[in-house]
Scaffold this active site. Structure first.
Site, short mmCIF file in Angstrom:
data_model
loop_
_atom_site.label_atom_id
_atom_site.label_comp_id
_atom_site.label_asym_id
_atom_site.label_seq_id
_atom_site.Cartn_x
_atom_site.Cartn_y
_atom_site.Cartn_z
N SER A 124 0.84 -1.19 0.00
CA SER A 124 0.00 0.00 0.00
C SER A 124 0.88 1.25 0.00
CB SER A 124 -0.84 -0.02 1.28
OG SER A 124 -1.42 1.24 1.50
N TYR A 148 -1.73 -0.78 10.97
CA TYR A 148 -2.01 -1.41 9.67
C TYR A 148 -0.85 -1.15 8.71
CZ TYR A 148 -3.76 -1.75 4.89
OH TYR A 148 -3.87 -2.04 3.55
N LYS A 152 2.27 -3.63 6.66
CA LYS A 152 2.70 -3.66 5.25
C LYS A 152 4.21 -3.44 5.16
CE LYS A 152 -1.40 -4.37 3.59
NZ LYS A 152 -1.73 -5.70 3.06
P1 NAD Z 1 -10.96 -7.18 1.59
O1 NAD Z 1 -11.15 -7.14 3.05
O2 NAD Z 1 -12.14 -6.96 0.71
O3 NAD Z 1 -10.27 -8.57 1.16
C1 NAD Z 1 -9.39 -9.27 2.01
C2 NAD Z 1 -9.91 -10.70 2.09
O4 NAD Z 1 -9.01 -11.48 2.87
C3 NAD Z 1 -11.28 -10.80 2.74
O5 NAD Z 1 -12.14 -11.54 1.89
C4 NAD Z 1 -11.02 -11.56 4.05
O6 NAD Z 1 -12.11 -12.37 4.41
C5 NAD Z 1 -9.76 -12.33 3.71
N1 NAD Z 1 -8.87 -12.68 4.83
C6 NAD Z 1 -8.40 -11.86 5.81
N2 NAD Z 1 -7.57 -12.53 6.61
C7 NAD Z 1 -7.51 -13.80 6.15
C8 NAD Z 1 -6.81 -14.96 6.54
N3 NAD Z 1 -6.02 -14.96 7.63
N4 NAD Z 1 -6.96 -16.10 5.82
C9 NAD Z 1 -7.75 -16.11 4.73
N5 NAD Z 1 -8.45 -15.04 4.31
C10 NAD Z 1 -8.32 -13.90 5.00
O7 NAD Z 1 -9.81 -6.13 1.23
P2 NAD Z 1 -9.32 -5.57 -0.18
O8 NAD Z 1 -9.73 -4.15 -0.27
O9 NAD Z 1 -9.69 -6.52 -1.26
O10 NAD Z 1 -7.76 -5.60 0.07
C11 NAD Z 1 -6.94 -6.66 -0.40
C12 NAD Z 1 -5.51 -6.39 0.01
O11 NAD Z 1 -5.10 -5.13 -0.52
C13 NAD Z 1 -5.29 -6.31 1.52
O12 NAD Z 1 -4.03 -6.90 1.80
C14 NAD Z 1 -5.24 -4.82 1.77
O13 NAD Z 1 -4.48 -4.52 2.92
C15 NAD Z 1 -4.55 -4.32 0.51
N6 NAD Z 1 -4.84 -2.93 0.21
C16 NAD Z 1 -6.15 -2.50 0.09
C17 NAD Z 1 -6.42 -1.16 -0.16
C18 NAD Z 1 -7.85 -0.68 -0.26
O14 NAD Z 1 -8.08 0.53 -0.12
N7 NAD Z 1 -8.83 -1.53 -0.52
C19 NAD Z 1 -5.37 -0.26 -0.33
C20 NAD Z 1 -4.06 -0.71 -0.24
C21 NAD Z 1 -3.80 -2.05 0.04
#
Ligand code: NAD
Ligand code: UDP
Length: 336
Positions: A124, A148, A152
């Site tokens: 991120s 958080y 990362k």
């Molecule tokens: P999201 O919460 O929609 O998806 C994450 C998924 O991981 C969820 O379905 C959750 O149920 C699953 N999960 C969490 N812990 C788990 C575990 N221990 N075992 C198995 N499944 C698990 O989030 P997203 O927006 O799709 O984000 C995906 C990734 O991108 C994350 O790593 C997040 O930190 C990163 N990210 C997201 C954003 C954003 O704004 N959406 C920005 C930068 C980085």
């Protein structure tokens, strides 16, 4: 090639499953459903006409992960699974370090046992902390302002050290700016549980009548209209960046980090205006005090990805708000 998508039923993971399938990969999904619904699987089939292998479980479960990696002959892992709410991470730091860091380390150990030597990691722009200069390039110093973000930073460090110790290991950290939008079919999008933390789903829920008004966190920043500026990127561009990065580096080793952003910053009021136009409705808002930890502006220098991955973001702001609105009107309460 068979690949594992962790968190593959979440917002970005689910869109990536489609892109990987369309690019000729065979994605297998693991998700513990902590922030998603099994109904996403039905949507994936509806969109692609294909049914995907899904395992409900935790990436830190060594026995389950060994079974998946070996039974499916997995050759690479796209690692999305994580907790992602900044505010919650300050209240429950241990849950964040456990899930995002410890479980990732456990998963890397399982991957090592099974000879899986490729990982694409969802990092991120938060790893840049408070920007010292803009636009943010990959050489900007790494830091963070909340637990958080530190998860990362830590996982990136783990991957760098692991690659240094294992000459065959490939790790690609993709530093996302602000992912928004939805699948153009209107059948898949972001459905946050509870009150949204992020701007775009909050605006979308206000436009559809679930929320009364948007709280705008500050209008006295040093930006063109006083509200915070961010680099919003369509989820479809984000996922094409994953496929591009994997394709380019699939035979490489080592640690590689890329910004995935558009390079274009929009303010909160710009987003409200664009969304109003897509939804053909006024969006009520109130100006509130600044939110702790927010910076005035944040946007990417994405030239490294353009040069090395031959990737750049193609979707404009209108397609981000149009696609979000289509999804929001089809599924006002998300997938249940
Ligand atoms: P999201 O919460 O929609 O998806 C994450 C998924 O991981 C969820 O379905 C959750 O149920 C699953 N999960 C969490 N812990 C788990 C575990 N221990 N075992 C198995 N499944 C698990 O989030 P997203 O927006 O799709 O984000 C995906 C990734 O991108 C994350 O790593 C997040 O930190 C990163 N990210 C997201 C954003 C954003 O704004 N959406 C920005 C930068 C980085
Ligand atoms: N924001 C806002 N109201 C909200 C949510 C966010 O005004 O309900 C603002 C926030 O202050 C920032 C921008 O919208 O300037 C993007 O915030 P978001 O939480 O989506 O992403 P961040 O960049 O903080 O990770």
């Amino acid at each position: 090639m068979n690949v594992l998508v962790t968190g593959g039923l979440g917002f970005i993971g689910s869109h990536t499953v489609i892109a990987l399938h369309q690019a000729g990969y065979t994605p297998v999904i693991i998700d513990n459903l902590s922030n998603s619904s099994e109904a996403v699987l039905t949507q994936l089939s509806k969109i692609t006409g294909h049914s995907f292998e899904f395992y409900r479980g935790c990436i830190g479960d060594d026995a389950l992960m060994q079974q998946i990696l070996t039974d499916h002959n997995i050759e690479g892992v796209f690692h999305f699974a994580a907790l992602k709410a900044v505010g919650e991470s300050t209240e429950q730091p241990l849950a964040y370090y456990r899930n995002n860091v410890s479980n990732t380390v456990a998963m890397l150990e399982t991957m090592a046992k099974c000879g899986v030597e490729r990982i694409v990691f969802s990092s991120s722009a938060t790893v840049y902390g408070d920007p010292q200069y803009l636009p943010l390039d990959e050489k900007h110093p790494i830091s963070s302002t909340n637990p958080y973000g530190w998860t990362k930073v830590m996982v990136e460090r783990v991957l760098q050290d692991y690659c240094a110790a294992n000459e065959k290991m490939l790790a690609i950290a993709l530093r996302y700016f602000n992912p928004v939008g939805a699948h153009p079919s209107g059948e898949l999008g972001e459905s946050p549980k509870g009150i949204p933390n992020n701007l775009m789903p909050y605006i979308a829920q206000t436009a559809v009548g679930i929320r009364e008004y948007l709280n705008i966190f500050g209008d006295d920043y040093d930006t063109h209209d006083g509200t915070g500026v961010r680099d919003y990127i369509h989820v479809q561009d984000l996922v094409s960046g994953h496929v591009a990065a994997f394709d380019v580096h699939v035979k490489d080793s080592g640690f590689h980090a890329y910004n995935l952003g558009t390079g274009q910053g929009y303010s909160v009021l710009d987003m409200v205006k664009a969304f109003s136009s897509s939804a053909q409705t006024e969006i009520a808002y109130k100006i509130c005090p600044r939110r702790d930890g927010d910076v005035a502006s944040n946007y990417a220098d994405a030239s490294k990805a353009r040069q090395i991955l031959n990737w750049h973001a193609k979707h404009d702001l209108k397609s981000m708000t149009d696609d979000t609105w289509r999804w929001q009107t089809n599924y006002p309460k998300g997938l249940e």
